[in-house]
Motif scaffolding. Sequence first.
Motif, PDB file in Angstrom:
ATOM      1  N   LEU A  25      27.941  25.627  37.303  1.00 13.21           N
ATOM      2  CA  LEU A  25      26.977  24.538  37.507  1.00 13.21           C
ATOM      3  C   LEU A  25      27.162  23.523  36.386  1.00 13.21           C
ATOM      4  O   LEU A  25      27.071  23.855  35.211  1.00 13.21           O
ATOM      5  CB  LEU A  25      25.539  25.061  37.491  1.00 13.21           C
ATOM      6  CG  LEU A  25      24.454  23.985  37.653  1.00 13.21           C
ATOM      7  CD1 LEU A  25      24.437  23.477  39.102  1.00 13.21           C
ATOM      8  CD2 LEU A  25      23.078  24.513  37.268  1.00 13.21           C
ATOM      9  N   ASN A  26      27.457  22.279  36.776  1.00 14.66           N
ATOM     10  CA  ASN A  26      27.624  21.191  35.813  1.00 14.66           C
ATOM     11  C   ASN A  26      26.394  20.303  35.836  1.00 14.66           C
ATOM     12  O   ASN A  26      25.837  20.041  36.906  1.00 14.66           O
ATOM     13  CB  ASN A  26      28.840  20.324  36.174  1.00 14.66           C
ATOM     14  CG  ASN A  26      30.110  21.134  36.270  1.00 14.66           C
ATOM     15  OD1 ASN A  26      30.774  21.369  35.283  1.00 14.66           O
ATOM     16  ND2 ASN A  26      30.447  21.584  37.476  1.00 14.66           N
ATOM     17  N   CYS A  27      25.973  19.812  34.686  1.00 12.73           N
ATOM     18  CA  CYS A  27      24.806  18.928  34.642  1.00 12.73           C
ATOM     19  C   CYS A  27      24.963  17.927  33.500  1.00 12.73           C
ATOM     20  O   CYS A  27      25.344  18.292  32.384  1.00 12.73           O
ATOM     21  CB  CYS A  27      23.526  19.744  34.455  1.00 12.73           C
ATOM     22  SG  CYS A  27      22.012  18.747  34.476  1.00 12.73           S
ATOM     23  N   ALA A  28      24.670  16.642  33.798  1.00 15.18           N
ATOM     24  CA  ALA A  28      24.745  15.590  32.778  1.00 15.18           C
ATOM     25  C   ALA A  28      23.795  14.467  33.157  1.00 15.18           C
ATOM     26  O   ALA A  28      23.352  14.367  34.313  1.00 15.18           O
ATOM     27  CB  ALA A  28      26.164  15.059  32.659  1.00 15.18           C
ATOM     28  N   ASN A  29      23.483  13.615  32.192  1.00 10.37           N
ATOM     29  CA  ASN A  29      22.594  12.493  32.507  1.00 10.37           C
ATOM     30  C   ASN A  29      23.399  11.332  33.088  1.00 10.37           C
ATOM     31  O   ASN A  29      24.629  11.330  33.062  1.00 10.37           O
ATOM     32  CB  ASN A  29      21.779  12.066  31.288  1.00 10.37           C
ATOM     33  CG  ASN A  29      22.650  11.516  30.159  1.00 10.37           C
ATOM     34  OD1 ASN A  29      23.873  11.507  30.245  1.00 10.37           O
ATOM     35  ND2 ASN A  29      22.021  11.053  29.098  1.00 10.37           N
ATOM     36  N   SER A  30      22.693  10.329  33.617  1.00  7.19           N
ATOM     37  CA  SER A  30      23.362   9.244  34.347  1.00  7.19           C
ATOM     38  C   SER A  30      24.197   8.338  33.448  1.00  7.19           C
ATOM     39  O   SER A  30      25.093   7.644  33.928  1.00  7.19           O
ATOM     40  CB  SER A  30      22.319   8.395  35.095  1.00  7.19           C
ATOM     41  OG  SER A  30      21.427   7.776  34.177  1.00  7.19           O
ATOM     42  N   THR A  31      23.921   8.331  32.146  1.00  9.12           N
ATOM     43  CA  THR A  31      24.710   7.502  31.241  1.00  9.12           C
ATOM     44  C   THR A  31      25.957   8.220  30.739  1.00  9.12           C
ATOM     45  O   THR A  31      26.858   7.601  30.176  1.00  9.12           O
ATOM     46  CB  THR A  31      23.867   7.086  30.017  1.00  9.12           C
ATOM     47  OG1 THR A  31      23.502   8.262  29.283  1.00  9.12           O
ATOM     48  CG2 THR A  31      22.616   6.337  30.438  1.00  9.12           C
ATOM     49  N   GLY A  32      26.001   9.545  30.925  1.00 12.94           N
ATOM     50  CA  GLY A  32      27.138  10.325  30.462  1.00 12.94           C
ATOM     51  C   GLY A  32      27.058  10.673  28.986  1.00 12.94           C
ATOM     52  O   GLY A  32      27.993  11.249  28.419  1.00 12.94           O
ATOM     53  N   ASN A  33      25.925  10.349  28.353  1.00 13.31           N
ATOM     54  CA  ASN A  33      25.769  10.618  26.925  1.00 13.31           C
ATOM     55  C   ASN A  33      25.332  12.039  26.623  1.00 13.31           C
ATOM     56  O   ASN A  33      25.435  12.492  25.483  1.00 13.31           O
ATOM     57  CB  ASN A  33      24.742   9.654  26.308  1.00 13.31           C
ATOM     58  CG  ASN A  33      25.212   8.216  26.352  1.00 13.31           C
ATOM     59  OD1 ASN A  33      26.403   7.950  26.239  1.00 13.31           O
ATOM     60  ND2 ASN A  33      24.287   7.288  26.530  1.00 13.31           N
ATOM     61  N   HIS A  34      24.821  12.718  27.636  1.00 13.10           N
ATOM     62  CA  HIS A  34      24.317  14.074  27.390  1.00 13.10           C
ATOM     63  C   HIS A  34      24.838  15.029  28.455  1.00 13.10           C
ATOM     64  O   HIS A  34      24.473  14.929  29.627  1.00 13.10           O
ATOM     65  CB  HIS A  34      22.777  14.086  27.389  1.00 13.10           C
ATOM     66  CG  HIS A  34      22.206  15.428  27.032  1.00 13.10           C
ATOM     67  ND1 HIS A  34      20.999  15.866  27.514  1.00 13.10           N
ATOM     68  CD2 HIS A  34      22.683  16.432  26.245  1.00 13.10           C
ATOM     69  CE1 HIS A  34      20.749  17.079  27.037  1.00 13.10           C
ATOM     70  NE2 HIS A  34      21.758  17.432  26.263  1.00 13.10           N
TER      71      HIS A  34
END
Length: 266
Positions: free
Chosen positions: A185-194
Amino acid sequence: MASKRKRVVLSLTDKLKIIEQLDKGVTGKKLSEIYGVGEATICDIKNSKSTLLNFVWVFENEDGSSSRKTMKTATNKNLEDAVFKWFLQQRSMGNPISGPILCEKAKILAEKLGYSSFKLSADSAAAENFIEKFKTAAESYDPEFVYNADETGLVWKALPKTTLASKRESSAPGHKVSKERVTVLNCANSTGNHKLPLLLIGKSKNPRAFKNVKKLPLFYKSQPKAWMTAALFTEWYDEVFIPEVKKHQKSVRKEERKTAYIDGDV
């Protein structure tokens, strides 16, 4: 001597109709008489209800109509059954199947079965409506705290398809083709910063490969078939997602901002 009952093969459409009638209170005995099958067959269909409905939901969810209360079946029964068998095969191997993947496979099978005029319908208006509603709802969120997560299957022992071994033979000399897989499972925020630590799901409770590693940048869990389950997802959400997001909020000094989570299959 009693004559043997003629073998009846029920289509997926028939099975869905049986489930609907069972939900309405029709007895298994009555349905076995209607469809010419044994009561044990009706019982098996009842027990596989969740699998059947999951297949229908995944297939129909691609057209934006997940709120539909009735189950719509395909007019091409042979194609529908072929797609369903493929779906069961993939799930038995633990491969996550989304609407787009299922639809693409349906197109391939339709061509092989000779359905030249086959095409998938889609409720474009509903899809556009959802996009607009999502944009409106997202306006109140900081892009830094809008997260997207999705799962994928990883057959980690398989040879690449571009190797000579896979082109000229089914496996490398002396080795069988491995189908051992894990779910990630991959997860990140919309800006790609986190980017959050990966959730890795395998079959082994205590993988030997992890014994000599003090700390890995992932959250490992085990499941008999290495599948994602509601319980595992909830555990990841509580123990990883929430703490990690709070930590990120603190690091960027935006601790009071709202956070939105979006599943990758939506």
